[in-house]
Design an enzyme around this catalytic site. Structure first.
Site, mmCIF file in Angstrom:
data_model
loop_
_atom_site.group_PDB
_atom_site.id
_atom_site.type_symbol
_atom_site.label_atom_id
_atom_site.label_comp_id
_atom_site.label_asym_id
_atom_site.label_seq_id
_atom_site.Cartn_x
_atom_site.Cartn_y
_atom_site.Cartn_z
ATOM 1 N N PHE A 1 0.857 -1.193 0.000
ATOM 2 C CA PHE A 1 0.000 0.000 0.000
ATOM 3 C C PHE A 1 0.887 1.235 0.000
ATOM 4 O O PHE A 1 1.723 1.407 0.881
ATOM 5 C CB PHE A 1 -0.939 0.047 1.211
ATOM 6 C CG PHE A 1 -1.840 1.253 1.175
ATOM 7 C CD1 PHE A 1 -3.012 1.248 0.429
ATOM 8 C CD2 PHE A 1 -1.504 2.424 1.850
ATOM 9 C CE1 PHE A 1 -3.830 2.374 0.361
ATOM 10 C CE2 PHE A 1 -2.310 3.552 1.786
ATOM 11 C CZ PHE A 1 -3.484 3.526 1.041
ATOM 12 N N ASP B 1 9.421 2.507 1.756
ATOM 13 C CA ASP B 1 8.282 3.274 2.265
ATOM 14 C C ASP B 1 8.161 3.011 3.762
ATOM 15 O O ASP B 1 7.703 1.951 4.188
ATOM 16 C CB ASP B 1 7.013 2.841 1.506
ATOM 17 C CG ASP B 1 5.758 3.570 1.968
ATOM 18 O OD1 ASP B 1 5.796 4.236 3.026
ATOM 19 O OD2 ASP B 1 4.723 3.454 1.273
ATOM 20 N N LYS C 1 2.836 9.806 8.342
ATOM 21 C CA LYS C 1 2.093 9.385 9.539
ATOM 22 C C LYS C 1 2.652 9.899 10.880
ATOM 23 O O LYS C 1 2.289 10.976 11.301
ATOM 24 C CB LYS C 1 1.948 7.854 9.544
ATOM 25 C CG LYS C 1 0.956 7.374 8.471
ATOM 26 C CD LYS C 1 0.394 5.989 8.740
ATOM 27 C CE LYS C 1 -0.811 5.689 7.865
ATOM 28 N NZ LYS C 1 -0.495 5.166 6.532
HETATM 29 C C1 LIG Z 1 -0.790 5.420 5.112
HETATM 30 C C2 LIG Z 1 0.257 5.016 4.150
HETATM 31 C C3 LIG Z 1 0.483 5.738 2.975
HETATM 32 C C4 LIG Z 1 -0.389 6.898 2.547
HETATM 33 O O1 LIG Z 1 -0.313 7.961 3.438
HETATM 34 P P1 LIG Z 1 -1.390 9.182 3.315
HETATM 35 O O2 LIG Z 1 -0.856 10.177 4.297
HETATM 36 O O3 LIG Z 1 -2.716 8.623 3.680
HETATM 37 O O4 LIG Z 1 -1.338 9.666 1.931
HETATM 38 C C5 LIG Z 1 1.527 5.340 2.172
HETATM 39 N N1 LIG Z 1 2.312 4.305 2.489
HETATM 40 C C6 LIG Z 1 2.120 3.589 3.607
HETATM 41 C C7 LIG Z 1 3.031 2.455 3.924
HETATM 42 C C8 LIG Z 1 1.082 3.903 4.472
HETATM 43 O O5 LIG Z 1 0.865 3.168 5.565
#
Ligand SMILES: *Cc1c(COP(=O)(O)O)cnc(C)c1O
Length: 406
Positions: free
Chosen positions: A138, A225, A254
């Site tokens: 994701f 990521d 986050k």
């Molecule tokens: C939540 C998340 C995203 C997206 O972040 P947003 O601030 O909602 O755009 C991308 N990568 C990972 C691994 C995430 O957990």
């Protein structure tokens, strides 16, 4: 705590209907506890989805933000912003990397990473660069990041997807080599060190080291990521550090601002000069309020030893859950309890979305992801007593759900 459901959420006539919302509205919080508009309290094991690093209403964070609001909330990246320098230096020091670009969200940080990878390719004459991404990944909900995401539900209805991605399974170096064999257009490998939305699936340490070696050998960017698993959640600043490797590109968001929207892309020498003036930008990115939130979050984390706390309390929570679900683990009804520090997933042998409402009714905030995985990503200030409270509420609910006829 009363268990009656006196509050009925108003249907939203004006807010777009994009979330399946629970019938509760939260009004305030303190530490790992939040209160709803009826005055009922809940233990927060979700932390705003791995966002509220230092808990709710942290006095030091609140004071810093109040002070910053009276000085500057926003200027523009037309000007130097000293707080950007300060937060960038802090991230560089803790990651061992060299430079930072600031934005506001996770998907933006990932968009920047994808642009970096493509330009890295173009700069060396690759006109149709391809990026390796993973099953169950994701990376966000913009058109490019949902194309990189490995979840058909996220992609459904939004085609045509962005091209230039090669998808591979996690933790298979042979799979990665086979999928990229004789392909001169590959420029980068992009994954979460621990997949969050995909069900709390950690990359193996050996795999991380093997991918790092392969990226060096082939001159690819290693892009990790860390939007969800980073910022101390696993007990180190960044989850990949457990493997002793360093990525070339690392998106963050986050937990970085403890709830104030802050995103960042941290890069090493191989990616530090790919973007030149005019290649990328963000209006809100790196504004003084966001930067102050990031700086203060890191200060509080260090002053309060929150990396150690995440590791210690997370291990205790995992052990307590394993104890409480011992017979379910033995029978296979609970397949596994995975994760590190305060990023834990309880993988059940059947869908368990109903647990979210059941836990709410018992005064506990959790999430379920990938249909059958209970995900716990609380604030890093969680205490041992609170960890035991989570397990005490959750284990009986899971046991009861597993006993129900399928
Ligand atoms: C939540 C998340 C995203 C997206 O972040 P947003 O601030 O909602 O755009 C991308 N990568 C990972 C691994 C995430 O957990």
């Amino acid at each position: 705590m009363s268990s009656e459901k006196s509050f009925v959420a108003p249907s939203s006539p004006h807010v777009m209907n994009t979330y399946g919302r629970l019938p509760v509205a939260l009004s305030h919080g303190q530490g790992c506890r939040v209160w709803d508009t009826n005055g009922r309290d809940y233990l927060d094991a979700l932390g705003g989805i791995a966002v509220n690093t230092v808990g709710h209403n942290h006095p030091q964070l609140v004071a810093a933000l109040q002070d910053q609001v009276t000085k500057l909330i926003h200027t523009s990246n037309y000007y130097h912003i000293p707080l950007q320098e300060e937060l960038a230096a802090m991230l560089v020091e803790r990651s061992g990397m060299t430079n930072v670009f600031f934005c506001s969200t996770g998907l933006e940080a990932n968009e920047a990473a994808l642009k970096l990878a493509r330009k890295f390719g173009h700069d060396k004459g690759i006109e149709r660069p391809e990026i390796v991404v993973y099953e169950k990944a994701f990376h966000g909900r913009s058109i490019a990041t949902l194309s990189a995401t490995g979840n058909p539900k996220v992609q459904a209805g939004f085609g045509p997807l962005v091209e230039g991605f090669i998808r591979v399974p996690i933790n298979s170096i042979d799979g990665l080599k086979a999928a990229t064999a004789h392909n001169p257009n590959v420029v980068a490998v992009f994954f979460e060190a621990i997949q969050g939305e995909g069900g709390v699936n950690p990359m193996h340490m050996d795999y991380l080291r093997d991918v790092r070696a392969l990226c060096d050998e082939r001159d690819w960017l290693l892009m990790v990521d860390e939007v969800q698993c980073g910022m101390g959640r696993t007990g180190k600043w960044f989850a990949h550090q457990w493997a002793g490797i360093q990525p070339d590109v690392m998106p963050l968001a986050k937990g970085l601002g403890s709830g104030v929207p802050v995103g960042a892309v941290v890069v090493g020498p191989k990616a530090a000069t790919i973007f030149q003036p005019g290649n990328h930008g963000s209006t809100f990115g790196g504004n003084p309020l966001a930067m102050r939130a990031g700086v203060e979050t890191i200060r509080i984390m260090e002053a309060e030893g929150l990396l150690d706390n995440a590791a210690r309390v997370g291990a205790h929570l995992k052990a307590t859950l394993e104890q409480g679900l011992a017979s379910e683990l033995a029978s296979g009804a609970v397949k596994e309890i995975r994760g590190m520090g305060l990023m834990l997933g309880i993988d059940l042998a059947k869908p368990c979305g109903a647990l979210v409402q059941q836990a709410l009714d018992k005064g506990l905030l959790i999430s379920v992801t990938a249909d059958s995985v209970v995900r716990l990503v609380p604030s890093l200030i969680l205490s041992v007593a609170e960890a035991e409270e989570i397990a005490a509420i959750l284990c009986p609910l899971i046991t009861a759900l597993l006993k129900e006829a399928p």
